[in-house]
Motif scaffolding. Structure first.
Motif, mmCIF file in Angstrom:
data_model
loop_
_atom_site.group_PDB
_atom_site.id
_atom_site.type_symbol
_atom_site.label_atom_id
_atom_site.label_comp_id
_atom_site.label_asym_id
_atom_site.label_seq_id
_atom_site.Cartn_x
_atom_site.Cartn_y
_atom_site.Cartn_z
ATOM 1 N N ASN A 1 -17.689 138.032 86.283
ATOM 2 C CA ASN A 1 -17.510 137.325 87.580
ATOM 3 C C ASN A 1 -17.161 138.343 88.576
ATOM 4 O OD1 ASN A 1 -17.426 135.607 89.662
ATOM 5 N ND2 ASN A 1 -15.093 135.106 89.189
ATOM 6 N N PRO A 2 -18.081 139.359 88.891
ATOM 7 C CA PRO A 2 -18.055 140.362 89.781
ATOM 8 C C PRO A 2 -17.164 140.001 91.149
ATOM 9 C CG PRO A 2 -19.954 140.719 88.673
ATOM 10 C CD PRO A 2 -19.523 139.336 88.257
ATOM 11 N N VAL A 3 -16.202 140.583 91.581
ATOM 12 C CA VAL A 3 -15.561 140.084 92.810
ATOM 13 C C VAL A 3 -15.625 141.181 93.736
ATOM 14 C CG1 VAL A 3 -13.202 139.190 93.658
ATOM 15 C CG2 VAL A 3 -13.993 138.487 91.431
ATOM 16 N N ILE A 4 -16.128 140.934 94.980
ATOM 17 C CA ILE A 4 -16.373 141.906 95.841
ATOM 18 C C ILE A 4 -16.161 141.122 97.289
ATOM 19 C CG2 ILE A 4 -18.733 141.801 96.001
ATOM 20 C CD1 ILE A 4 -18.647 144.978 96.341
ATOM 21 N N GLN A 5 -15.999 142.018 98.274
ATOM 22 C CA GLN A 5 -15.973 141.519 99.832
ATOM 23 C C GLN A 5 -16.231 142.549 100.515
ATOM 24 O OE1 GLN A 5 -12.387 139.276 101.156
ATOM 25 N NE2 GLN A 5 -12.405 141.030 102.664
ATOM 26 N N SER B 1 -12.318 133.921 92.178
ATOM 27 C CA SER B 1 -13.214 134.662 92.807
ATOM 28 C C SER B 1 -12.676 135.241 94.276
ATOM 29 C CB SER B 1 -14.627 133.900 93.058
ATOM 30 O OG SER B 1 -15.010 133.768 91.851
ATOM 31 N N ILE B 2 -11.460 135.005 94.420
ATOM 32 C CA ILE B 2 -10.871 135.865 95.822
ATOM 33 C C ILE B 2 -9.961 136.914 95.235
ATOM 34 C CG2 ILE B 2 -9.199 135.132 97.557
ATOM 35 C CD1 ILE B 2 -9.784 132.137 96.919
ATOM 36 N N PRO B 3 -10.504 138.075 96.059
ATOM 37 C CA PRO B 3 -9.654 139.099 95.700
ATOM 38 C C PRO B 3 -8.254 139.058 96.025
ATOM 39 C CG PRO B 3 -11.247 139.780 97.279
ATOM 40 C CD PRO B 3 -11.467 138.213 96.996
ATOM 41 N N TRP B 4 -7.448 139.826 95.224
ATOM 42 C CA TRP B 4 -6.050 140.175 95.612
ATOM 43 C C TRP B 4 -5.470 138.835 95.901
ATOM 44 C CZ3 TRP B 4 -3.859 144.538 94.597
ATOM 45 C CH2 TRP B 4 -4.498 145.936 94.730
ATOM 46 N N ASN B 5 -5.699 137.700 95.198
ATOM 47 C CA ASN B 5 -5.508 136.345 95.224
ATOM 48 C C ASN B 5 -4.050 136.025 94.085
ATOM 49 O OD1 ASN B 5 -4.901 133.555 96.017
ATOM 50 N ND2 ASN B 5 -6.632 132.936 94.498
ATOM 51 N N ASP B 6 -3.144 136.934 94.350
ATOM 52 C CA ASP B 6 -2.064 136.824 93.522
ATOM 53 C C ASP B 6 -0.871 137.727 93.872
ATOM 54 O OD1 ASP B 6 -2.819 139.533 93.366
ATOM 55 O OD2 ASP B 6 -3.782 139.623 91.451
ATOM 56 N N PRO B 7 0.347 137.768 93.265
ATOM 57 C CA PRO B 7 1.527 138.327 93.719
ATOM 58 C C PRO B 7 1.222 139.775 94.397
ATOM 59 C CG PRO B 7 2.088 137.071 92.085
ATOM 60 C CD PRO B 7 0.709 137.047 92.031
ATOM 61 N N SER B 8 0.350 140.747 93.521
ATOM 62 C CA SER B 8 0.007 141.877 94.209
ATOM 63 C C SER B 8 -0.539 141.887 95.406
ATOM 64 C CB SER B 8 -0.828 142.572 92.992
ATOM 65 O OG SER B 8 -0.324 142.668 91.858
ATOM 66 N N GLY B 9 -1.499 140.806 95.599
ATOM 67 C CA GLY B 9 -2.109 140.892 97.010
ATOM 68 C C GLY B 9 -1.188 140.392 97.836
ATOM 69 N N ASN B 10 0.089 139.811 97.567
ATOM 70 C CA ASN B 10 1.012 139.238 98.707
ATOM 71 C C ASN B 10 1.657 140.715 99.039
ATOM 72 O OD1 ASN B 10 0.383 136.510 98.514
ATOM 73 N ND2 ASN B 10 1.945 136.005 96.781
ATOM 74 N N ARG B 11 1.987 141.416 98.341
ATOM 75 C CA ARG B 11 2.758 142.552 98.392
ATOM 76 C C ARG B 11 1.715 143.652 99.409
ATOM 77 N NH1 ARG B 11 6.024 145.425 93.927
ATOM 78 N NH2 ARG B 11 7.769 144.496 94.836
#
Length: 191
Positions: free
Chosen positions: A24-28, A50-60
């Motif tokens: 499931n390649p994820v790119i924007q 399929s949403i990049p940085w859709n996690d706690p790392s992305g929040n930071r």
């Protein structure tokens, strides 16, 4: 042309037999993007959505950049391309490293379609090792020497909650590097 390339990237199955959750390649990306973020590889939550940085790392990361989700996920402003485009699987202490097939197969072709990128954030050692020549041995030393590559490339630690101790031991990062990135990104995205 970029749209066709992104369809090819998203249809890639090059290393699917080695991926525990399948490909499931994820790119924007968009030709008008002014900021490029190159991270490691999607985690399970990103794989599922399929949403990049859709996690706690992305929040930071969004906090470091002072970008709201609407701006961060606007491909006309921000391009996101990990070193490994699919979730690589679980390792002993976190996720496995990004698959090595992705960057050589896709990165150069995508980069050629992003003429307006003024800053590329290289998040973590895999991106830094791939894109920075003559860099120090450790991530800490590389990030400390960020001015060597700025503003074209900016090496960052991974914003994972697992790196909270690193951030506490290295307060200069949030005191010096983060403000520079914020200022540059906000000025560049407005122009």
């Amino acid at each position: 042309m970029l749209d066709d390339l992104l369809q090819q990237v998203r249809a890639c199955r090059l290393c699917e037999e080695n991926l525990p959750l399948g490909a499931n390649p994820v790119i924007q990306a968009s030709e008008s993007a002014k900021l490029l973020i190159i991270g490691q590889a999607p985690g399970t939550r990103v794989h599922e959505t399929s949403i990049p940085w859709n996690d706690p790392s992305g929040n930071r990361l969004r906090e470091w950049l002072e970008l709201d989700k609407e701006t961060f996920y606007d491909s006309n402003q921000v391009a996101i391309m990990p070193m490994g485009l699919c979730y690589p699987g679980k390792g002993k202490s976190g996720d496995l490293p990004p698959r090595k097939e992705c960057a050589p197969k896709w990165h150069q072709a995508v980069l050629e379609q992003l003429p307006n990128v003024g800053m590329t954030l290289l998040i973590g050692q895999y991106a830094q090792n791939y894109y920075l020549s003559d860099k120090p041995k450790t991530l800490t030393e590389t990030v400390q020497q960020w001015q060597r590559w700025a503003p074209n490339y900016l090496p960052l630690p991974h914003p994972s909650p697992r790196n909270t101790l690193w951030l506490k031991k290295n307060p200069w990062f949030e005191a010096e590097v983060v403000p520079f990135i914020r200022d540059y990104v906000h000025q560049h995205l407005r122009s």
